[in-house]
Design an enzyme around this catalytic site. Structure first.
Site, PDB file in Angstrom:
ATOM      1  CG  LEU A 164      -7.653  -4.413  -9.374  1.00 31.31           C
ATOM      2  CD1 LEU A 164      -8.975  -5.105  -9.081  1.00 31.31           C
ATOM      3  CD2 LEU A 164      -6.896  -5.196 -10.434  1.00 31.31           C
ATOM      4  CE1 TYR A 193      -1.969   2.145  -3.487  1.00 32.01           C
ATOM      5  CE2 TYR A 193      -0.415   1.274  -1.896  1.00 32.01           C
ATOM      6  CZ  TYR A 193      -1.263   1.079  -2.971  1.00 32.01           C
ATOM      7  OH  TYR A 193      -1.409  -0.176  -3.504  1.00 32.01           O
TER       8      TYR A 193
HETATM    9  P1  NAD Z   1      -1.177  -0.081 -12.055  1.00 29.03           P
HETATM   10  O1  NAD Z   1      -0.787   1.336 -11.824  1.00 29.03           O
HETATM   11  O2  NAD Z   1      -0.445  -0.853 -13.085  1.00 29.03           O
HETATM   12  O3  NAD Z   1      -2.729  -0.164 -12.400  1.00 29.03           O
HETATM   13  C1  NAD Z   1      -3.693   0.709 -11.878  1.00 29.03           C
HETATM   14  C2  NAD Z   1      -4.665   1.040 -12.992  1.00 29.03           C
HETATM   15  O4  NAD Z   1      -5.695   1.894 -12.464  1.00 29.03           O
HETATM   16  C3  NAD Z   1      -4.004   1.800 -14.148  1.00 29.03           C
HETATM   17  O5  NAD Z   1      -4.378   1.227 -15.367  1.00 29.03           O
HETATM   18  C4  NAD Z   1      -4.552   3.212 -13.994  1.00 29.03           C
HETATM   19  O6  NAD Z   1      -4.587   3.911 -15.217  1.00 29.03           O
HETATM   20  C5  NAD Z   1      -5.922   2.941 -13.402  1.00 29.03           C
HETATM   21  N1  NAD Z   1      -6.479   4.083 -12.683  1.00 29.03           N
HETATM   22  C6  NAD Z   1      -5.894   4.851 -11.724  1.00 29.03           C
HETATM   23  N2  NAD Z   1      -6.735   5.804 -11.304  1.00 29.03           N
HETATM   24  C7  NAD Z   1      -7.886   5.639 -12.017  1.00 29.03           C
HETATM   25  C8  NAD Z   1      -9.126   6.322 -12.034  1.00 29.03           C
HETATM   26  N3  NAD Z   1      -9.370   7.373 -11.255  1.00 29.03           N
HETATM   27  N4  NAD Z   1     -10.087   5.878 -12.885  1.00 29.03           N
HETATM   28  C9  NAD Z   1      -9.865   4.821 -13.686  1.00 29.03           C
HETATM   29  N5  NAD Z   1      -8.710   4.146 -13.716  1.00 29.03           N
HETATM   30  C10 NAD Z   1      -7.728   4.544 -12.879  1.00 29.03           C
HETATM   31  O7  NAD Z   1      -1.102  -0.788 -10.633  1.00 29.03           O
HETATM   32  P2  NAD Z   1      -1.274  -2.339 -10.270  1.00 29.03           P
HETATM   33  O8  NAD Z   1      -0.007  -2.804  -9.710  1.00 29.03           O
HETATM   34  O9  NAD Z   1      -1.897  -3.074 -11.402  1.00 29.03           O
HETATM   35  O10 NAD Z   1      -2.317  -2.248  -9.067  1.00 29.03           O
HETATM   36  C11 NAD Z   1      -3.696  -2.505  -9.268  1.00 29.03           C
HETATM   37  C12 NAD Z   1      -4.430  -2.483  -7.941  1.00 29.03           C
HETATM   38  O11 NAD Z   1      -3.890  -3.477  -7.070  1.00 29.03           O
HETATM   39  C13 NAD Z   1      -4.315  -1.140  -7.214  1.00 29.03           C
HETATM   40  O12 NAD Z   1      -5.545  -0.847  -6.609  1.00 29.03           O
HETATM   41  C14 NAD Z   1      -3.265  -1.412  -6.176  1.00 29.03           C
HETATM   42  O13 NAD Z   1      -3.448  -0.604  -5.028  1.00 29.03           O
HETATM   43  C15 NAD Z   1      -3.504  -2.877  -5.845  1.00 29.03           C
HETATM   44  N6  NAD Z   1      -2.248  -3.490  -5.354  1.00 29.03           N
HETATM   45  C16 NAD Z   1      -1.243  -3.815  -6.208  1.00 29.03           C
HETATM   46  C17 NAD Z   1      -0.058  -4.348  -5.688  1.00 29.03           C
HETATM   47  C18 NAD Z   1       1.100  -4.723  -6.579  1.00 29.03           C
HETATM   48  O14 NAD Z   1       2.141  -5.132  -6.060  1.00 29.03           O
HETATM   49  N7  NAD Z   1       0.986  -4.664  -7.893  1.00 29.03           N
HETATM   50  C19 NAD Z   1       0.070  -4.536  -4.312  1.00 29.03           C
HETATM   51  C20 NAD Z   1      -0.971  -4.158  -3.489  1.00 29.03           C
HETATM   52  C21 NAD Z   1      -2.146  -3.649  -4.012  1.00 29.03           C
END
Ligand code: NAD
Ligand code: UDP
Length: 323
Positions: free
Chosen positions: A78, A150
């Protein structure tokens, strides 16, 4: 279900979706290592999990070589900025997380013979010309626009995941997650749900970008987490849409949040985002058929739970500021 797994790695495990997924895995009896570099989160986001048996947290950037982490039978990848505000602020980090981060996570899954689940996104469909979006739709993405950092990172991550499956026999699954919301979104996350709730609760203007006619389909985070677990529990390669097909306009959502919170915040129209998708709604027939999954939390219920959480969070912050 996840009971079949002994130990999971969740990259991005401190983030909004990741923290809920870690909690759901622990509830199902799976030990969890959350790996996070706190690029868009803080450890406080998993404070509620730190005392739970089987939970570990490591600060590490998934794009760097991974340290020795022990054995896993499932890897959820994630780690990536996800809010447009965050990935526009962290463009190169976001591309690296999708490319190098996905490669590192896949290699770890390969070494462990673990099931691998990629958190991909509805953004791979771009500003879609097909509506609602089935997995067979290849998308309509501007490869050089600001959002491309992205969109293309996730498209590359999907391609890499399929290459590891085809060439190296890794047991991979791709989830295309649609807009997810719920407790533990940061107030300054920048996405519309936390923005609108924070604005409505503080009496600040509710900022609608563009006309507000653009649509999204909101999935409550518990449902999204169950979807990821359902995909993990099969050998299905995906991609499979994980989202809630109830579509609403951005303006409609702003009105709903204003009404549920009883807010008198005015609405303020601001410039629309570049390449902002005009309509977004998942076709979830594949998830229903292959995973036996569909969302069960209505928007009314999900918004109520989320707003209650934000109200509690504001009360804690107000108390802390008095100390
Ligand atoms: P978020 O920003 O709350 O969480 C992402 C996490 O990844 C954070 O804790 C961040 O610190 C960590 N992170 C980022 N880069 C990193 C790295 N290089 N190494 C280690 N950790 C790293 O976002 P979210 O909403 O929880 O999304 C989580 C995943 O789900 C993402 O991959 C996102 O693309 C996918 N997603 C989320 C949604 C949504 O609506 N929330 C929709 C589509 C896809
Ligand atoms: N949006 C808005 N006001 C805000 C934040 C977002 O009108 O304060 C709009 C944004 O332009 C988009 C929609 O709400 O049309 C959803 O944006 P979000 O950032 O939540 O996620 P996206 O689906 O774009 O990744």
């Amino acid at each position: 279900m996840s009971e079949q797994y002994e130990r999971a790695l969740v990259t991005g495990g401190c983030g909004f979706v990741g923290s809920h997924l870690c909690e759901q895995l622990l509830d199902a009896g799976t030990a969890v290592l959350a790996l996070d570099n706190f690029a868009t989160s803080t450890p406080a986001n998993v404070a509620r999990l730190l005392d739970r048996p089987g939970f570990e947290l490591i600060q590490h950037d998934v794009t760097e070589q991974l340290p020795t982490l022990g054995c896993f039978d499932v890897v959820f990848h994630l780690a990536s900025a996800a809010s447009p505000a965050a990935y526009l602020r962290l463009p190169i980090e976001t591309l690296r997380a999708g490319a190098l981060g996905t490669a590192n996570a896949l290699e770890l899954a390969e070494r462990n013979r673990a099931r691998f689940v990629l958190a991909s996104t509805s953004e791979v469909y771009g500003d879609p010309a097909v509506h609602p979006q089935p997995e067979g739709y290849w998308g309509h993405v501007n490869p050089v626009g600001p959002r491309s950092v992205y969109d293309e990172a996730k498209r590359y991550a999907e391609a890499l995941t399929m290459a590891f499956r085809r060439e190296r026999g890794v047991n991979t699954g791709i989830a295309r997650i649609f807009n997810t919301y719920g407790p533990y979104m940061r107030t300054d996350d920048g996405r519309m749900v936390p923005n609108f709730i924070a604005q409505a609760l503080s009496g600040a203007p509710i900022t609608i970008a563009g006309t507000g006619e653009q649509t999204r389909s909101l999935c409550y985070v518990d449902d999204t987490g169950r979807g990821l677990l359902a995909l993990a529990s099969t050998d299905h390669p995906g991609p499979v849409n994980i989202g809630n097909p109830h579509e609403i306009s951005v303006r409609g959502l702003a009105e709903e949040i204003r009404s549920v919170t009883g807010s008198t915040s005015p609405v303020q129209y601001v410039d629309g985002a570049i390449d902002d998708p005009k309509r977004r709604c998942p076709d979830i027939s594949l998830a229903r058929r292959e995973l036996g999954w569909w969302p069960v939390v209505t928007r009314a219920e999900g918004l109520r739970r989320t707003i209650d959480w934000f109200i509690g969070r504001r009360a804690v912050a107000a108390e802390e500021s008095l100390r």
